[in-house]
Design an enzyme around this catalytic site. Sequence first.
Site, PDB file in Angstrom:
ATOM      1  N   HIS A 189      58.598  -2.497  27.636  1.00 14.81           N
ATOM      2  CA  HIS A 189      59.644  -3.510  27.579  1.00 14.81           C
ATOM      3  C   HIS A 189      60.834  -3.017  26.766  1.00 14.81           C
ATOM      4  O   HIS A 189      61.980  -3.338  27.056  1.00 14.81           O
ATOM      5  CB  HIS A 189      59.098  -4.794  26.949  1.00 14.81           C
ATOM      6  CG  HIS A 189      58.015  -5.447  27.755  1.00 14.81           C
ATOM      7  ND1 HIS A 189      56.760  -5.667  27.239  1.00 14.81           N
ATOM      8  CD2 HIS A 189      57.987  -5.908  29.030  1.00 14.81           C
ATOM      9  CE1 HIS A 189      56.005  -6.245  28.172  1.00 14.81           C
ATOM     10  NE2 HIS A 189      56.728  -6.402  29.258  1.00 14.81           N
ATOM     11  N   LYS A 217      53.110 -12.838  25.205  1.00 15.92           N
ATOM     12  CA  LYS A 217      52.619 -11.496  24.897  1.00 15.92           C
ATOM     13  C   LYS A 217      53.712 -10.742  24.147  1.00 15.92           C
ATOM     14  O   LYS A 217      54.875 -10.814  24.527  1.00 15.92           O
ATOM     15  CB  LYS A 217      52.242 -10.732  26.172  1.00 15.92           C
ATOM     16  CG  LYS A 217      51.009 -11.272  26.870  1.00 15.92           C
ATOM     17  CD  LYS A 217      50.639 -10.390  28.049  1.00 15.92           C
ATOM     18  CE  LYS A 217      49.413 -10.924  28.775  1.00 15.92           C
ATOM     19  NZ  LYS A 217      49.047 -10.078  29.941  1.00 15.92           N
ATOM     20  N   HIS A 254      56.078  -4.489  24.070  1.00 16.17           N
ATOM     21  CA  HIS A 254      55.562  -3.153  23.788  1.00 16.17           C
ATOM     22  C   HIS A 254      56.574  -2.131  24.279  1.00 16.17           C
ATOM     23  O   HIS A 254      57.686  -2.477  24.659  1.00 16.17           O
ATOM     24  CB  HIS A 254      54.161  -2.932  24.372  1.00 16.17           C
ATOM     25  CG  HIS A 254      54.048  -3.158  25.846  1.00 16.17           C
ATOM     26  ND1 HIS A 254      54.562  -2.290  26.778  1.00 16.17           N
ATOM     27  CD2 HIS A 254      53.460  -4.165  26.551  1.00 16.17           C
ATOM     28  CE1 HIS A 254      54.290  -2.741  27.995  1.00 16.17           C
ATOM     29  NE2 HIS A 254      53.638  -3.868  27.890  1.00 16.17           N
TER      30      HIS A 254
END
Length: 727
Positions: free
Chosen positions: A263, A257, A260
């Site tokens: 993070h 993933k 974003h």
Amino acid sequence: MTAPSARLLPFSSSIRPLRYAWPLRPLRLNFYSLPHQHHHSYHHSYHHQQRQPYRPGCLISSSASPAPSLLLAANAKNHLPLGRPHKRALAMAATDSVSQLSTQLEQLATLDKYPNCYPDINPQDIYRSHITSILHKITGVDTSIIYNALQWTLSLDKGDMVLAIPALRVKGKPTDLGPQWMEKWPGSDLVEKPVPNGPFLPFFFKPGPLTQALIPTALRLGTEFGANKANGLKDPSDPSKGKKRIIIEFSSPNIAKPFHAGHLRSTIIGGFLSNLYSTAGWDVVRINYLGDWGKQYGILAVGYERYGNEEALSQDPINHLFEIYVKVNKEIAEEKEESERLQKDGKTAEAQKILENGTDEQARRYFRLMVDGDENALSLWQRFRELSIEKYKQTYNRLNIQFDEYSGESQVSEEAMNAAARKMLEMGIAEESDGALIVDFSKHVSGKAGKALEKPIVRRKDGTALYLTRDISELLNREEKYHFDHMIYVIASQQDLHVKQFFKIVELMGYKDIAAKVQHINFGLVMGMSTRKGTVKFLNDILRDVGDYMHDVMRKNQDKYQQVEDPDAVADIMGISAVMCQDMAGKRINNYTFDMAVMCSFEGDTGPYLQYAHARLCSITRRANLSKEEIASADLSLLTEAHAVNLVRILSQWPDVVQNTLRTLEPTTTLTYLFRMTHILSSSYDHLRIVGSEPGLMKARMALYDTARIVLNNGMRLLGLTPVERM
């Protein structure tokens, strides 16, 4: 440690005080032949909420300054680590200004011995100790009380240090005591006579000695100015006992993933903390605890069999896998809706068939193969993991982030989690509830605190361990593997409850010593990071957009643009600086709104503004074209202008700012100081010109600007920024 939803999940109490003694006999101090020792003290904070008293100390005896050779012998006798004196320091020792300072120091009385003082790397320690000695003789108050009562000021116009008279706990009205004490002030070669201001005694340092102390120290230490490696020693009196070890877990994205904003915050803060503790001399272990296990990888495997493309996987593994994941999840949702529709229509058998053979059930079976150790299933998962990590590393390199270990949920064994669950059950910490295993904190922690911790599940009915059990097992494993002295978890504030439950269970299990060594550093949300369609905007897209924005700004000045060797790289660095400085501008716990126009501006306190300030200092250095030897021979007594004095005063605070940052663990403590310093620096250029000034004055001013460049460069790197030299 991974939180129950996303790994955006550190114990909000401040880190234990770092206090060390300097176990040496009084030593005679020659200011410019000092050994490269390290310093620990707190000083100026620029948020009133962070205002705290000093808690360092010093050891100086200066009744006669010996020759460098005598100092070398004295330090060898006292086991001080000392390398060969730097040629620049020896050159400075030959100047008249140094001789003047040595004469001033000879006139000072012997100062008391205090812990945590390293005057060879922080000139302000001399002033701090000097004031304490004078006030002790005047008031009779114990030196440790006086020393701890000395505080930093919020602005230079309020002095360099201030004493709150009530803090000395002397009978009488503070407004009367101040004037009475000042009648006994003996005079000082380092400090102006204080003028009481109500219940406060402000102290202004005499600028001449401070200038003579600061600039040679900063030029000598260079990239190490502000650092104090003694902070990280297990025993500062005996360096052979080694460094303390700290583990910092941060970033922790989910495999396959994209990054974003959540993070990003964990990554920026964790990178900053890693730099901070490295600067403080700790042995830092950086761990990225990946979200790399669970049924979602079964979903991914099933999807890859249907939609996977080898070429796309090799070129852009994270985005390709994410696209597959989204597509398969959509299919699962559609199958669920179809099953529910059939159930309503009375077609139970058909509905059940979808549930038993649908995509979601296939994913569950695939993950079961992974748990059971099926080689083929694990091989595909391992490939996804390795490709994702390689792609993540590219992003981390752009952010100046490195990790010592890429761990993850997959690394915690079923045996370890089962053992942890059994121990909780045997000790009566956990109990069965409807077939699951829970911890009812109200039975173990009295009052509201117990109720607030609720009743988390640690094992499902089917025997599957949940995040708490996994996190506990991983913590115990890290203690056995690293024998750490401290560990920080950088996790979002949404997971505060989860982390509190985690730490409390570890304590209840009898690991109080381990629970006392862990800390939660939390942070707020980034607002405005979604697209117009409501989808999350990913980090690489953000950095690309900000970099493009900065590139457009750079192109507006074609003359300077042509001088930049790699404009694309510089624009990327500028964009990253913009993003990081906006993130670090406020306290970690605060939410903030992502605003590209504001963060990319050269006006105001932004990353581009800091980069411009650094690039301008580098430009001045190039234009002056003076050698290090020429700068080292400067007559610093020429720096008498008000702008020069104020710049010296704020630059001298840098080592204390680092120490204060180590106490607050807030990047804004350092960032706010850098903005204040660069504002004073910017206002000095018209008054402290280099080009066209008399040669002696040019050298002195260049030495001052060199010191400013060193401080700004060191501060930016501490925050994780890459200072640019041209833009």
